[in-house]
Scaffold this active site. Structure first.
Site, PDB file in Angstrom:
ATOM      1  N   ASP A  39      15.105 -30.118   8.733  1.00  0.00           N
ATOM      2  CA  ASP A  39      14.567 -28.792   8.398  1.00  0.00           C
ATOM      3  C   ASP A  39      15.286 -28.211   7.188  1.00  0.00           C
ATOM      4  O   ASP A  39      14.664 -27.628   6.306  1.00  0.00           O
ATOM      5  CB  ASP A  39      14.716 -27.830   9.591  1.00  0.00           C
ATOM      6  CG  ASP A  39      13.838 -28.252  10.765  1.00  0.00           C
ATOM      7  OD1 ASP A  39      12.904 -29.053  10.534  1.00  0.00           O
ATOM      8  OD2 ASP A  39      14.091 -27.804  11.900  1.00  0.00           O
ATOM      9  N   SER A  68      20.158 -34.945  12.902  1.00  0.00           N
ATOM     10  CA  SER A  68      19.435 -34.062  13.829  1.00  0.00           C
ATOM     11  C   SER A  68      18.210 -33.487  13.143  1.00  0.00           C
ATOM     12  O   SER A  68      18.067 -33.563  11.926  1.00  0.00           O
ATOM     13  CB  SER A  68      20.351 -32.931  14.287  1.00  0.00           C
ATOM     14  OG  SER A  68      20.510 -31.999  13.227  1.00  0.00           O
ATOM     15  N   LYS A  69      17.364 -32.892  13.965  1.00  0.00           N
ATOM     16  CA  LYS A  69      16.152 -32.268  13.431  1.00  0.00           C
ATOM     17  C   LYS A  69      16.530 -31.157  12.445  1.00  0.00           C
ATOM     18  O   LYS A  69      15.841 -30.926  11.467  1.00  0.00           O
ATOM     19  CB  LYS A  69      15.332 -31.715  14.596  1.00  0.00           C
ATOM     20  CG  LYS A  69      14.098 -30.953  14.159  1.00  0.00           C
ATOM     21  CD  LYS A  69      13.113 -30.828  15.297  1.00  0.00           C
ATOM     22  CE  LYS A  69      12.217 -29.607  15.207  1.00  0.00           C
ATOM     23  NZ  LYS A  69      11.860 -29.148  13.889  1.00  0.00           N
ATOM     24  N   ARG A  70      17.653 -30.496  12.741  1.00  0.00           N
ATOM     25  CA  ARG A  70      18.092 -29.409  11.874  1.00  0.00           C
ATOM     26  C   ARG A  70      18.379 -29.895  10.442  1.00  0.00           C
ATOM     27  O   ARG A  70      18.083 -29.191   9.479  1.00  0.00           O
ATOM     28  CB  ARG A  70      19.318 -28.717  12.469  1.00  0.00           C
ATOM     29  CG  ARG A  70      19.338 -27.264  12.196  1.00  0.00           C
ATOM     30  CD  ARG A  70      19.713 -26.355  13.349  1.00  0.00           C
ATOM     31  NE  ARG A  70      20.677 -26.923  14.265  1.00  0.00           N
ATOM     32  CZ  ARG A  70      21.992 -26.729  14.189  1.00  0.00           C
ATOM     33  NH1 ARG A  70      22.516 -26.031  13.189  1.00  0.00           N
ATOM     34  NH2 ARG A  70      22.783 -27.219  15.119  1.00  0.00           N
TER      35      ARG A  70
END
Ligand code: GLU
Length: 509
Positions: free
Chosen positions: A266, A261-263
């Site tokens: 990040d 995921s994008k998380r």
């Protein structure tokens, strides 16, 4: 007869293209090229609520950056267009009418409230053969009433009439034959009167058929839709041109379980998008591989190996190598961990062998950001060539080679302590004289003259050379000293030594 290979990448422009989507596009492209086939880019934009401005351009720019060529598409044109679903409304309408006429689909008027009530009253409610008889649709209402409701402007949907208890076979090149029973499928909505648009399923199948798609290569998340797609092909009578399905393994988190995921990006500091994305609604900026300083060839190579292996131990492979070696037989069924560190490794490899002039061009914005100007492309290319072996990302060419472009603003404390003694300033003065006497600053020549001088004076080679380096670079780092001084103008080298003599506090004798 063998069909011509025609594949499509069919993104919905709902935001930036995720790195998993990029891998799907890449596999489609590689497979098309390997088989002399066509690569189609189809924009699946029938869900207007999810439309995001700029997303289509982003997709085009991403694929172009990565070298994923498109043969037919919105911009490229082609004989099977339009390639944007919102421009194919009539085609879907005609085809949904065909299903209705053939009794393979029906019209349903159930309101959201009625559907909710059914869910409340019937345990595990699913709109299917077991329940459709008790709902408000063209199978239960008299024909005149159906006509009246439509004429009165009541909203309706068209549902696919799924035959119960059928074993549906999906033939998948990676997963083999997947069989599911049609009882688990619901009567999917194919069309909505509210916006006169088809849903994903109908548009996708109609287009794959009309565009003569031979292989549907897409992410594993679409596997559950495949049985429905098989049934739709049959309902239309198109079973002879059913594409071969290929569902690619998921991209998984680098650590822990589950989908990337994008998380994760990040948290661990890596992009999950090919290019930087500026969200038009929130203004949020998400990092991209290009802006982070990756080379497209490295990203391609890295992505190709997420879910596929060449069957030998080759790692660094060009697009041509990939096209030559790729095969679904070597794709894995299980998900591929997104080993972003391997991505960095690939980038390091590709920067190390990239053309200096190209790297110089890519460094240009970084130079501008750092207020550097006035260097020729040749100078920049040579400087970059000396440090590229130490760079993981384009930005590292700057951190490794900044001294080629600006004099040190400070000198590394620990190197001063180690290399700058009370005698150093005088020796550096002497070094200036030696350098001034050298006409040919070519690396080997300057090296010989300076080393002869050091030897003749009985100076400590390491101390003198490191003090020299400290003065020019600002720290004891960087490529071969005489390669540096071959490239840099001699006056600049001398000016830096003078400045170091002045600035670096000489310790007490
Ligand atoms: N529009 C779908 C997507 O966004 C396409 C899925 C498919 O390839 O069938 O991924």
């Amino acid at each position: 007869m063998e069909r011509k290979v025609r594949v499509r990448f069919a993104p919905s422009p709902t935001g930036p293209l995720h790195i998993g989507g990029v891998r799907t596009a890449l596999y489609n492209y590689i497979f098309a090229r390997q088989n002399g086939g066509d690569m189609i880019l189809r924009i699946e934009d029938t869900d207007s609520r999810r439309f995001v401005p700029g997303a289509e351009e982003y997709i085009n720019e991403s694929l172009a950056w990565l070298g994923i060529g498109i043969d037919e598409g919105v911009r490229e044109g082609g004989a099977y267009g339009p390639y944007k679903q919102s421009e194919r409304r009539e085609i879907y309408k005609e085809n949904v009418d065909r299903l209705l006429e053939a009794g393979k689909a029906y019209i349903a008027f159930d309101t959201p409230e009625e559907l909710e009530a059914a869910r409340q009253n019937i345990p595990n409610f699913q709109y299917d053969a077991s329940t459709r008889g008790s709902m408000r649709n063209s199978l239960t209402l008299p024909a005149e009433e159906v006509e009246r409701l439509i004429a009165d402007g009541h909203q309706y949907v068209v549902r696919f009439k799924i035959e119960p208890d059928r074993d549906v076979k999906v033939n998948d090149l990676i997963r083999g034959e997947v069989v599911i029973n049609s009882n688990i499928l619901d009567d999917k909505v194919l069309y909505k009167s509210a916006d006169n648009l088809p849903t994903y399923h109908l548009a996708n199948i109609v287009d794959d058929h009309l565009m003569e798609v031979s292989h549907v290569i897409r992410g594993e998340e679409w596997l559950p839709s495949a049985p429905l797609h098989v049934l739709l092909y049959e309902a239309f009578g198109w079973q002879d041109t059913m594409p071969q399905f290929v569902h690619l393994p998921l991209l998984l988190k680098p650590v822990g379980n589950g989908k990337l995921s994008k998380r994760d990006g990040d948290k661990l500091g890596f992009p999950v998008f090919p290019l930087e994305w500026h969200d038009p609604a929130s203004g949020e900026v998400s990092s991209g591989y290009r802006e982070k300083g990756y080379l497209p060839e490295a990203v391609v190579n890295f992505l190709a190996l997420l879910g596929w292996n060449p069957g030998d131990d080759s790692e660094v492979m060009s697009m041509d190598d990939l096209i030559r070696k790729f095969s679904f037989a070597h794709c894995s069924k299980s998900g591929a961990k997104f080993d972003y560190k391997k991505g960095i490794w690939f980038n390091h490899e590709y920067i190390g062998k990239a053309d200096n002039a190209l790297l110089a061009q890519l460094l240009e914005p970084v130079l501008v950001e750092n207020g550097v100007s006035g260097f020729t492309p040749e100078y920049i290319a040579k400087a970059v060539g000396m440090v590229k072996g130490r760079a993981d990302l384009i930005g590292d060419l700057w951190t490794q080679g900044d001294f080629f472009f600006k004099a040190p603003e400070a000198y590394a404390e620990k190197d001063i302590k180690k290399r700058w003694s009370a005698e150093t300033p005088a020796i550096m003065e002497e070094l200036i004289g030696v350098l001034e006497g050298i006409d040919d600053m070519t690396s080997a020549n300057a090296e010989k003259i300076v080393l002869d001088w050091i030897a003749s004076k009985g100076y400590h080679l390491g101390n003198v050379m490191n003090a020299f380096r400290l003065a020019v670079v600002g720290a004891c780092r960087g490529p071969h000293m005489f390669d540096i001084t071959e490239l840099m103008p001699k006056d600049e080298v001398i000016a830096r030594i003078r400045r170091a003599i002045k600035e670096i506090p000489a310790p007490e004798k």
